[in-house]
Design an enzyme around this catalytic site. Structure first.
Site, mmCIF file in Angstrom:
data_model
loop_
_atom_site.group_PDB
_atom_site.id
_atom_site.type_symbol
_atom_site.label_atom_id
_atom_site.label_comp_id
_atom_site.label_asym_id
_atom_site.label_seq_id
_atom_site.Cartn_x
_atom_site.Cartn_y
_atom_site.Cartn_z
ATOM 1 N N HIS A 1 -11.347 -2.627 1.153
ATOM 2 C CA HIS A 1 -10.375 -1.814 0.401
ATOM 3 C C HIS A 1 -9.272 -2.697 -0.181
ATOM 4 O O HIS A 1 -8.898 -2.554 -1.351
ATOM 5 C CB HIS A 1 -9.774 -0.758 1.340
ATOM 6 C CG HIS A 1 -8.620 0.002 0.768
ATOM 7 N ND1 HIS A 1 -8.747 1.273 0.234
ATOM 8 C CD2 HIS A 1 -7.306 -0.318 0.650
ATOM 9 C CE1 HIS A 1 -7.560 1.689 -0.194
ATOM 10 N NE2 HIS A 1 -6.667 0.733 0.058
ATOM 11 N N GLU A 2 -8.759 -3.609 0.619
ATOM 12 C CA GLU A 2 -7.697 -4.497 0.135
ATOM 13 C C GLU A 2 -8.223 -5.453 -0.938
ATOM 14 O O GLU A 2 -7.522 -5.763 -1.904
ATOM 15 C CB GLU A 2 -7.092 -5.281 1.307
ATOM 16 C CG GLU A 2 -6.457 -4.414 2.384
ATOM 17 C CD GLU A 2 -5.430 -3.444 1.834
ATOM 18 O OE1 GLU A 2 -4.778 -3.753 0.818
ATOM 19 O OE2 GLU A 2 -5.283 -2.346 2.417
ATOM 20 N N HIS B 1 -8.209 -3.810 -4.282
ATOM 21 C CA HIS B 1 -6.912 -3.899 -4.956
ATOM 22 C C HIS B 1 -6.796 -5.224 -5.709
ATOM 23 O O HIS B 1 -6.289 -5.277 -6.832
ATOM 24 C CB HIS B 1 -5.778 -3.805 -3.933
ATOM 25 C CG HIS B 1 -5.473 -2.415 -3.477
ATOM 26 N ND1 HIS B 1 -5.246 -1.373 -4.348
ATOM 27 C CD2 HIS B 1 -5.329 -1.895 -2.225
ATOM 28 C CE1 HIS B 1 -4.990 -0.274 -3.663
ATOM 29 N NE2 HIS B 1 -5.043 -0.556 -2.378
ATOM 30 N N GLU C 1 -5.176 4.230 -4.876
ATOM 31 C CA GLU C 1 -5.757 4.295 -3.538
ATOM 32 C C GLU C 1 -7.163 4.882 -3.585
ATOM 33 O O GLU C 1 -8.070 4.412 -2.894
ATOM 34 C CB GLU C 1 -4.855 5.107 -2.606
ATOM 35 C CG GLU C 1 -3.550 4.412 -2.236
ATOM 36 C CD GLU C 1 -3.758 3.032 -1.640
ATOM 37 O OE1 GLU C 1 -4.697 2.867 -0.821
ATOM 38 O OE2 GLU C 1 -3.002 2.116 -1.981
#
Length: 296
Positions: A139-140, A143, A211
């Site tokens: 997930h990071e 980003h 998100e």
């Protein structure tokens, strides 16, 4: 990994930056009208702070969180996981940092793919299993791949300056005579309030969408939407057991965390994140989609 550019996210980032640029001009004009000194001086002043924020944002973020970069000798498994996922995402391996905190959370910072840092708390490492940790780190990395960190950093800078003037601007009007010349300070405060409220709402609208985009991207990078969904539920469930002092110390980083630190009806209304339940629902729908494609 089948990666597609999220044009919805890109469009929102461009729109947010355009609207904030317009606000920036109004804001700078109001400050010039009150402080004097001409547009050139104000442009140099604000531009200088913006450049510092942009080029040193990762260092400032890590410092504010009490994070430290760690070596492969200290955290071999964490480094190995980040490296493996970064390779699968076609990204340079980011630096790895750890925060000694009981709050289970993670964030990514940096102005570009080459300067990115992925940071986790010790509370997160103690909470998740290997598959769930994969999901959070992916997930990071999403980003990082989306390049939305720099946009959030720049956007947050203007909002922060405006908030400082709203909160403390009245102190700068005391030295002027009590006549018509003292009026501009209130004009500057009102304009700053408008700038802060609008930028606050724009940042949160962008943050909620990014998100969702990072959840989808992270699920594609790890190949396991269910593990990320499980991690989100586990982190969210642990928040109620984290001491209030720890939560208060880190609340300013909410826009960058994978799960926000505070609750309440009003907070949810202006939250930097969509509800965890909706994020999990989308991840489960993505899991069904991926399973359907695999069996076709």
């Amino acid at each position: 990994m089948e990666w597609h550019t999220d044009w919805g996210l890109r469009a929102r980032m461009v729109l947010t930056m355009v609207l904030l640029f317009v606000l920036y001009l109004v804001f700078a004009g109001a400050l010039v009208a009150y402080l004097g000194g001409g547009l050139l001086l104000m442009a140099v002043f604000i531009g200088g702070f913006s450049l510092v924020q942009y080029f040193f944002s990762d260092r400032l973020t890590l410092w504010s969180m009490g994070a430290r970069e760690v070596s492969e000798d200290e955290y071999p498994h964490l480094h190995g996981t980040v490296g493996r996922l970064a390779q699968g995402a076609d990204l340079p391996k980011p630096a790895v940092a750890v925060v000694d905190s009981r709050v289970p959370n993670a964030f990514a910072t940096g102005r570009s793919k080459n300067s990115a840092v992925v940071c986790v708390t010790t509370g997160l490492l103690d909470t998740l299993n290997d598959e769930e940790l994969d999901g959070v780190l992916a997930h990071e990395l999403a980003h990082v791949k989306h390049r939305d960190m720099a946009v959030m950093t720049i956007a947050s800078f203007l909002s922060t300056i405006a908030f400082v003037i709203v909160r403390w601007g009245w102190l700068f009007g005391g030295g002027r005579e009590r006549n018509q010349n003292s009026a501009p300070i209130w004009v500057a405060i009102v304009v700053s309030l408008v700038v802060w409220v609008v930028s606050y709402l724009l940042i949160r609208a962008l943050s909620r969408y990014r998100e969702y985009a990072a959840d989808r991207g992270g699920a594609l990078i790890s190949g396991n939407p269910a593990a990320l969904a499980s991690a989100l539920l586990k982190i969210d469930g642990r928040m109620d057991r984290v001491p209030t002092e720890d939560m208060r110390e880190q609340a300013e980083m909410n826009a960058f965390f994978i799960i926000p630190l505070s609750g309440g009806t009003l907070t949810r209304l202006f939250s930097t994140h969509p509800p965890t339940e909706k994020r999990v629902e989308r991840l489960r729908a993505l899991e069904r989609e991926m399973e359907s494609r695999a069996s076709a």
